[in-house]
Design a protein around this motif. Structure first.
Motif, mmCIF file in Angstrom:
data_model
loop_
_atom_site.group_PDB
_atom_site.id
_atom_site.type_symbol
_atom_site.label_atom_id
_atom_site.label_comp_id
_atom_site.label_asym_id
_atom_site.label_seq_id
_atom_site.Cartn_x
_atom_site.Cartn_y
_atom_site.Cartn_z
ATOM 1 N N ASP A 31 89.383 -6.338 100.929
ATOM 2 C CA ASP A 31 89.446 -5.045 101.589
ATOM 3 C C ASP A 31 89.030 -5.271 103.037
ATOM 4 O O ASP A 31 88.143 -6.096 103.293
ATOM 5 N N GLU A 32 89.627 -4.564 103.966
ATOM 6 C CA GLU A 32 89.236 -4.743 105.364
ATOM 7 C C GLU A 32 87.798 -4.297 105.615
ATOM 8 O O GLU A 32 87.200 -4.652 106.620
ATOM 9 N N GLN A 33 87.208 -3.535 104.676
ATOM 10 C CA GLN A 33 85.815 -3.102 104.796
ATOM 11 C C GLN A 33 84.816 -4.143 104.285
ATOM 12 O O GLN A 33 83.612 -3.942 104.401
ATOM 13 N N PRO A 105 96.229 -23.124 102.069
ATOM 14 C CA PRO A 105 97.009 -23.127 103.311
ATOM 15 C C PRO A 105 97.995 -21.955 103.413
ATOM 16 O O PRO A 105 98.276 -21.468 104.506
ATOM 17 N N ALA A 106 98.474 -21.487 102.285
ATOM 18 C CA ALA A 106 99.455 -20.399 102.292
ATOM 19 C C ALA A 106 98.835 -19.034 102.611
ATOM 20 O O ALA A 106 99.486 -18.193 103.226
ATOM 21 N N TRP A 107 97.584 -18.807 102.204
ATOM 22 C CA TRP A 107 97.035 -17.453 102.246
ATOM 23 C C TRP A 107 95.710 -17.279 102.971
ATOM 24 O O TRP A 107 95.435 -16.199 103.510
ATOM 25 N N ARG A 108 94.870 -18.281 102.958
ATOM 26 C CA ARG A 108 93.472 -18.112 103.328
ATOM 27 C C ARG A 108 93.243 -17.578 104.745
ATOM 28 O O ARG A 108 92.504 -16.618 104.938
ATOM 29 N N ARG A 109 93.830 -18.190 105.737
ATOM 30 C CA ARG A 109 93.570 -17.769 107.118
ATOM 31 C C ARG A 109 93.979 -16.307 107.350
ATOM 32 O O ARG A 109 93.269 -15.561 108.036
ATOM 33 N N SER A 110 95.092 -15.897 106.796
ATOM 34 C CA SER A 110 95.548 -14.506 106.965
ATOM 35 C C SER A 110 94.581 -13.531 106.311
ATOM 36 O O SER A 110 94.252 -12.487 106.883
ATOM 37 N N PHE A 111 94.124 -13.861 105.103
ATOM 38 C CA PHE A 111 93.170 -12.970 104.440
ATOM 39 C C PHE A 111 91.851 -12.894 105.216
ATOM 40 O O PHE A 111 91.288 -11.818 105.386
ATOM 41 N N LEU A 112 91.361 -14.035 105.669
ATOM 42 C CA LEU A 112 90.099 -14.027 106.422
ATOM 43 C C LEU A 112 90.236 -13.205 107.697
ATOM 44 O O LEU A 112 89.319 -12.459 108.055
ATOM 45 N N ALA A 113 91.370 -13.297 108.362
ATOM 46 C CA ALA A 113 91.606 -12.507 109.575
ATOM 47 C C ALA A 113 91.658 -11.015 109.258
ATOM 48 O O ALA A 113 91.310 -10.186 110.100
ATOM 49 N N GLY A 114 92.061 -10.672 108.057
ATOM 50 C CA GLY A 114 92.168 -9.273 107.649
ATOM 51 C C GLY A 114 90.859 -8.656 107.189
ATOM 52 O O GLY A 114 90.820 -7.488 106.796
ATOM 53 N N MET A 115 89.776 -9.442 107.221
ATOM 54 C CA MET A 115 88.457 -8.927 106.825
ATOM 55 C C MET A 115 87.462 -9.170 107.960
ATOM 56 O O MET A 115 86.554 -9.995 107.854
ATOM 57 N N PRO A 116 87.622 -8.430 109.066
ATOM 58 C CA PRO A 116 86.809 -8.687 110.262
ATOM 59 C C PRO A 116 85.340 -8.280 110.143
ATOM 60 O O PRO A 116 84.534 -8.655 110.991
ATOM 61 N N SER A 117 84.979 -7.538 109.104
ATOM 62 C CA SER A 117 83.605 -7.042 108.991
ATOM 63 C C SER A 117 82.701 -7.928 108.135
ATOM 64 O O SER A 117 81.540 -7.577 107.913
ATOM 65 N N VAL A 118 83.228 -9.050 107.641
ATOM 66 C CA VAL A 118 82.408 -9.922 106.789
ATOM 67 C C VAL A 118 81.211 -10.426 107.590
ATOM 68 O O VAL A 118 81.354 -10.972 108.676
ATOM 69 N N GLU A 119 80.029 -10.200 107.018
ATOM 70 C CA GLU A 119 78.801 -10.666 107.658
ATOM 71 C C GLU A 119 78.039 -11.665 106.798
ATOM 72 O O GLU A 119 77.090 -12.278 107.262
ATOM 73 N N LEU A 120 78.467 -11.820 105.545
ATOM 74 C CA LEU A 120 77.832 -12.788 104.649
ATOM 75 C C LEU A 120 78.915 -13.438 103.798
ATOM 76 O O LEU A 120 79.655 -12.748 103.102
ATOM 77 N N THR A 121 79.006 -14.766 103.877
ATOM 78 C CA THR A 121 79.962 -15.512 103.060
ATOM 79 C C THR A 121 79.185 -16.375 102.083
ATOM 80 O O THR A 121 78.342 -17.182 102.487
ATOM 81 N N LEU A 122 79.458 -16.181 100.805
ATOM 82 C CA LEU A 122 78.835 -16.976 99.748
ATOM 83 C C LEU A 122 79.803 -18.085 99.377
ATOM 84 O O LEU A 122 80.883 -17.824 98.843
ATOM 85 N N VAL A 123 79.440 -19.305 99.689
ATOM 86 C CA VAL A 123 80.289 -20.468 99.503
ATOM 87 C C VAL A 123 79.854 -21.144 98.208
ATOM 88 O O VAL A 123 78.806 -21.785 98.154
ATOM 89 N N ILE A 124 80.675 -20.978 97.165
ATOM 90 C CA ILE A 124 80.306 -21.419 95.821
ATOM 91 C C ILE A 124 81.067 -22.678 95.440
ATOM 92 O O ILE A 124 82.283 -22.658 95.251
#
Length: 192
Positions: A31-33, A105-124
């Motif tokens: 979600d963009e939120q 490579p197909a999806w990740r960068r576009s999705f990350l760009a579409g979620m500009p409000s992320v302030e915490l990333t949990l890298v599992i």
């Protein structure tokens, strides 16, 4: 930039990996939120069958670690779930196979760009770590997770919450003692 809803529709119709044992069934929650982004490896068999990410024992533990209810985890648009591979990759000798290489490579960068409000990333786990923290690829997960303070408050590396990691958790009690209270506080702040 493509809107995240349009991107989601395209990704849910993805068949890059149509040769998967159970077929393609992309699972993610965006979600963009989104303020919190949970980055795992790929859905397991149970979550594939249920059609919901982390709807298994790993998810139960993850929600406990985060201090959130099922309702919040699945329905709050401020929590995003974007695995490295969107579909169940199949099973090998040691458990689930790695996420398919075509997906990120197909999806990740576009999705990350579409979620500009992320302030915490949990890298599992390893695959998420290798993408999001590429300078740490040569470390063990224990090394990366133990250096969590160097990455916080924006990124918190974590072991996979799978029951297969019970031994790791017993050998590394500092994770639950030191990291989880900070993680829960960061999650609480992001959702308040």
């Amino acid at each position: 930039m493509i809107e995240i809803d349009q991107l989601s529709l395209k990704a849910r119709a993805c068949v890059l990996c149509e040769d998967l044992p159970l077929g393609p069934k992309p699972l993610f929650k965006v979600d963009e939120q989104a303020k919190i982004l949970i980055v795992g490896q790929a859905p397991g068999r149970k979550t594939h069958e249920a059609g919901r990410p982390f709807l298994d024992a790993s998810g139960v533990r993850l929600r406990e670690w985060l201090g959130v209810s099922d309702e919040v985890f699945y329905n709050d648009p401020r929590i995003g779930i974007l695995p490295m591979g969107f579909c169940f990759p199949g099973t090998g000798k040691g458990g689930d196979l790695p996420p398919r290489a075509e997906c990120a490579p197909a999806w990740r960068r576009s999705f990350l760009a579409g979620m500009p409000s992320v302030e915490l990333t949990l890298v599992i786990g390893k695959y998420a770590r290798d993408w999001h923290l590429p300078d740490r690829k040569n470390e063990s997960i224990t090394q990366t997770v133990s250096d969590w303070k160097a990455l916080a408050p924006d990124v918190i590396p974590m072991p996979h919450p799978s029951p297969r990691n019970n031994r790791w958790l017993k050998q590394n009690p500092w994770f639950e003692i030191d990291v989880l209270p900070i993680l829960r506080e960061r999650v609480r702040r992001a959702l308040s």
